[in-house]
Write a protein that holds these residues in place. Structure first.
Motif, PDB file in Angstrom:
ATOM      1  N   MET A  49       0.635  -1.559  -0.007  1.00 38.89           N
ATOM      2  CA  MET A  49      -0.284  -0.534  -0.280  1.00 38.89           C
ATOM      3  C   MET A  49       0.710   1.279  -0.014  1.00 38.89           C
ATOM      4  O   MET A  49       1.938   1.407   1.432  1.00 38.89           O
ATOM      5  N   THR A  50       0.044   2.651  -0.951  1.00 34.32           N
ATOM      6  CA  THR A  50       1.140   3.031  -1.087  1.00 34.32           C
ATOM      7  C   THR A  50       0.594   4.383   0.083  1.00 34.32           C
ATOM      8  O   THR A  50       0.564   4.398   1.143  1.00 34.32           O
ATOM      9  N   VAL A  51       2.261   5.244   0.420  1.00 34.19           N
ATOM     10  CA  VAL A  51       1.583   6.613   1.378  1.00 34.19           C
ATOM     11  C   VAL A  51       0.573   7.115   1.531  1.00 34.19           C
ATOM     12  O   VAL A  51       0.190   7.225   2.437  1.00 34.19           O
ATOM     13  N   TYR A 106      -2.020   6.114   0.364  1.00 31.36           N
ATOM     14  CA  TYR A 106      -3.494   5.394   0.827  1.00 31.36           C
ATOM     15  C   TYR A 106      -3.275   5.267   1.996  1.00 31.36           C
ATOM     16  O   TYR A 106      -4.433   5.783   2.945  1.00 31.36           O
ATOM     17  N   TRP A 107      -1.929   5.738   3.069  1.00 26.72           N
ATOM     18  CA  TRP A 107      -2.184   5.624   4.431  1.00 26.72           C
ATOM     19  C   TRP A 107      -2.992   6.783   4.342  1.00 26.72           C
ATOM     20  O   TRP A 107      -3.130   6.765   6.290  1.00 26.72           O
ATOM     21  N   CYS A 108      -1.435   7.760   4.300  1.00 22.51           N
ATOM     22  CA  CYS A 108      -2.860   9.069   4.581  1.00 22.51           C
ATOM     23  C   CYS A 108      -3.864   8.946   4.292  1.00 22.51           C
ATOM     24  O   CYS A 108      -5.375   9.730   5.211  1.00 22.51           O
ATOM     25  N   PHE A 158      -6.332   6.832   4.621  1.00 27.71           N
ATOM     26  CA  PHE A 158      -6.770   5.379   5.815  1.00 27.71           C
ATOM     27  C   PHE A 158      -6.043   6.301   7.103  1.00 27.71           C
ATOM     28  O   PHE A 158      -7.707   6.921   8.136  1.00 27.71           O
ATOM     29  N   ILE A 159      -5.544   7.127   7.337  1.00 30.61           N
ATOM     30  CA  ILE A 159      -5.057   8.664   8.782  1.00 30.61           C
ATOM     31  C   ILE A 159      -5.974   9.507   9.132  1.00 30.61           C
ATOM     32  O   ILE A 159      -7.095   9.372   9.255  1.00 30.61           O
ATOM     33  N   GLN A 162      -4.130   7.936  -7.616  1.00 32.36           N
ATOM     34  CA  GLN A 162      -3.358   6.446  -8.434  1.00 32.36           C
ATOM     35  C   GLN A 162      -3.838   5.631  -9.164  1.00 32.36           C
ATOM     36  O   GLN A 162      -2.848   5.519  -9.893  1.00 32.36           O
ATOM     37  N   ASP A 215       2.910  11.335  -2.665  1.00 31.17           N
ATOM     38  CA  ASP A 215       3.085  11.177  -0.984  1.00 31.17           C
ATOM     39  C   ASP A 215       3.644  12.382  -0.616  1.00 31.17           C
ATOM     40  O   ASP A 215       2.970  12.146   0.671  1.00 31.17           O
ATOM     41  N   LEU A 239       1.361  13.321   2.379  1.00 25.36           N
ATOM     42  CA  LEU A 239       1.455  14.095   3.857  1.00 25.36           C
ATOM     43  C   LEU A 239       1.559  15.393   4.161  1.00 25.36           C
ATOM     44  O   LEU A 239       1.281  15.645   5.896  1.00 25.36           O
TER      45      LEU A 239
END
Length: 125
Positions: A1-3, A5-7, A9-10, A71, A81, A85
């Motif tokens: 999973m890319t940064v 995508y994690w962002c 989620f956050i 994406q 990314d 961020l």
């Protein structure tokens, strides 16, 4: 999973961070019977934390859509990314400034998050 995508989620979890900040320790099971009434009676920093909670929900959909679209269209990953961020940093700052009642910085952080969302969309062009 890319940064990015994690962002996303956050960003989806941020409203709950602000919600938990104002609910604890004053929220009770009785308040849960009429949560809207309880929220309307909040004052001071708890009220501002609730507003930050609502604003985080409002800002999540455009950001998540921007990340997914960028994406899917193979936007430059490093740029995407970095912007994602920065968006998270701006949204964290926004909530903190909202709760602390620092209006000018809150508005700047809000605008910064909006610029990041627009920039993410534009990376896909």
């Amino acid at each position: 999973m890319t940064v990015a995508y994690w962002c996303a989620f956050i960003a989806a979890l941020l409203p709950y961070l602000w919600s938990m900040s104002w609910r604890w320790p004053v929220y009770s099971f009785e308040a849960n019977l009429a949560p809207r009434q309880f929220e309307e009676a909040l004052t001071g920093w708890r009220q501002r934390a609730h507003w930050a909670h609502l604003n985080a929900f409002e800002n999540f959909p455009p950001f998540a859509a921007a990340v997914i679209i960028a994406q899917q269209l193979d936007a430059p990953q490093a740029t995407l990314d970095g912007l994602a961020l920065t968006f998270i940093a701006m949204r964290l700052a926004h909530g903190i400034f909202y709760i602390a009642n620092i209006g000018v910085l809150r508005s700047l952080a809000f605008a910064g998050g909006g610029v990041c969302t627009i920039a993410i969309f534009l990376t896909a062009v």
